[in-house]
Write an enzyme that holds these catalytic residues in place. Structure first.
Site, PDB file in Angstrom:
ATOM      1  N   ARG A 189       1.471   2.219   5.454  1.00 37.91           N
ATOM      2  CA  ARG A 189       1.765   2.296   4.034  1.00 37.91           C
ATOM      3  C   ARG A 189       3.251   2.531   3.848  1.00 37.91           C
ATOM      4  O   ARG A 189       3.796   3.512   4.347  1.00 37.91           O
ATOM      5  CB  ARG A 189       0.955   3.455   3.443  1.00 37.91           C
ATOM      6  CG  ARG A 189       1.063   3.548   1.959  1.00 37.91           C
ATOM      7  CD  ARG A 189      -0.042   4.386   1.394  1.00 37.91           C
ATOM      8  NE  ARG A 189      -0.016   5.776   1.829  1.00 37.91           N
ATOM      9  CZ  ARG A 189      -0.560   6.759   1.143  1.00 37.91           C
ATOM     10  NH1 ARG A 189      -1.192   6.503   0.023  1.00 37.91           N
ATOM     11  NH2 ARG A 189      -0.519   7.993   1.561  1.00 37.91           N
TER      12      ARG A 189
ATOM     13  N   THR B 164       6.771   2.226  -1.822  1.00 41.87           N
ATOM     14  CA  THR B 164       6.009   1.358  -2.738  1.00 41.87           C
ATOM     15  C   THR B 164       4.509   1.658  -2.676  1.00 41.87           C
ATOM     16  O   THR B 164       3.765   1.224  -3.550  1.00 41.87           O
ATOM     17  CB  THR B 164       6.192  -0.122  -2.350  1.00 41.87           C
ATOM     18  OG1 THR B 164       5.658  -0.285  -1.028  1.00 41.87           O
ATOM     19  CG2 THR B 164       7.655  -0.518  -2.358  1.00 41.87           C
TER      20      THR B 164
ATOM     21  N   ASP C 162      -3.251  14.390   5.831  1.00 44.75           N
ATOM     22  CA  ASP C 162      -3.132  13.098   6.498  1.00 44.75           C
ATOM     23  C   ASP C 162      -4.160  13.044   7.629  1.00 44.75           C
ATOM     24  O   ASP C 162      -4.060  13.791   8.614  1.00 44.75           O
ATOM     25  CB  ASP C 162      -1.707  12.932   7.052  1.00 44.75           C
ATOM     26  CG  ASP C 162      -1.508  11.523   7.619  1.00 44.75           C
ATOM     27  OD1 ASP C 162      -0.660  10.802   7.098  1.00 44.75           O
ATOM     28  OD2 ASP C 162      -2.210  11.172   8.598  1.00 44.75           O
TER      29      ASP C 162
HETATM   30  N1  URA Z   1      -4.218   8.850   3.858  1.00 43.79           N
HETATM   31  C1  URA Z   1      -4.473  10.082   4.361  1.00 43.79           C
HETATM   32  O1  URA Z   1      -4.553  10.266   5.566  1.00 43.79           O
HETATM   33  N2  URA Z   1      -4.668  11.094   3.493  1.00 43.79           N
HETATM   34  C2  URA Z   1      -4.592  10.934   2.156  1.00 43.79           C
HETATM   35  O2  URA Z   1      -4.795  11.896   1.431  1.00 43.79           O
HETATM   36  C3  URA Z   1      -4.317   9.643   1.660  1.00 43.79           C
HETATM   37  C4  URA Z   1      -4.135   8.606   2.529  1.00 43.79           C
END
Ligand code: URA
Length: 209
Positions: free
Chosen positions: A104, A108, A200
């Site tokens: 990601r 953006t 995460d």
């Molecule tokens: N990816 C993750 O690992 N945690 C989140 O809260 C959003 C995306």
């Protein structure tokens, strides 16, 4: 299947709470993810077609239920998807496995593809795409685009946590792909994290950061 299924089973909810807890260590987090993946997979595969096979029990012959043998493919959305993959493969060891690598862009929030390796004959398979976190839905929708481009028409999306924004994005992009999750959280924060969430997922399962 409905477009959205939340697996509200007490074992799933209990394990999810342990995973959310910031004090849960990496090794325990990973083990819980493995266990919960199997419980969610149970729900995703609930409607797999069945047939019967003639067998002999020690007492008599019977026509016993078995899976019809429809081919299955699991697609892990890297890297966090791998935390769900192993547990599901234990349940369905003959499944073929593909990987889609997307990261990601933190500014953006759009997905950038860096890897894609999918099994052959996806048009003949039920495909279960796995990623613990359905956040913005951008990566998930992009991964499903790649899977469909290889011919898949019967796809399910298995995750641990979903944000309403991600569910809406997937519904818009792929209304034909049912989502199965352990919970739907409140919202995304300004950095695109699910809140309350669990942080995460990749970092928590691999001990990075
Ligand atoms: N990816 C993750 O690992 N945690 C989140 O809260 C959003 C995306």
């Amino acid at each position: 299947m409905d477009h959205l299924t939340v697996v509200s089973h007490p074992l799933v909810q209990h394990k999810l709470t342990l995973m959310r807890d910031v004090d849960t260590p990496t090794a325990v987090f990973r083990q819980l993810l493995r266990e919960i993946s199997q419980l969610i997979a149970y729900e995703v595969t609930r409607e797999l077609p069945m047939t019967t096979r003639r067998i002999d029990t020690p007492l008599q012959p019977m026509d016993a239920p078995v899976l019809e043998g429809r081919k299955l493919a699991l697609v892990s959305i890297l890297r966090a998807g791998n935390g769900l993959l192993d547990g599901i493969l234990e349940l369905i060891p003959s499944a073929r496995v593909g990987f889609v690598g997307l990261y990601r862009d933190e500014e953006t929030l759009q997905p950038v593809q860096y890897y894609c390796k999918l099994p052959e004959n996806l048009s003949e398979r039920l495909v279960i795409a796995v990623d613990p976190m359905l956040a913005t839905g951008n990566s998930s929708a992009a991964a499903i685009d790649l899977i469909k481009a290889q011919g898949a028409t019967d796809i399910r999306f298995l995750c641990l946590l979903a944000a309403p924004e991600g569910i809406a994005r997937m519904k818009e992009a792929h209304p034909d792909v049912p989502i199965v999750t352990a919970a739907v959280d409140e919202r995304l924060n300004e950095k695109g994290y699910i809140v309350p969430g669990l942080g995460d997922a990749g970092d928590r399962m691999f001990g990075t950061k």
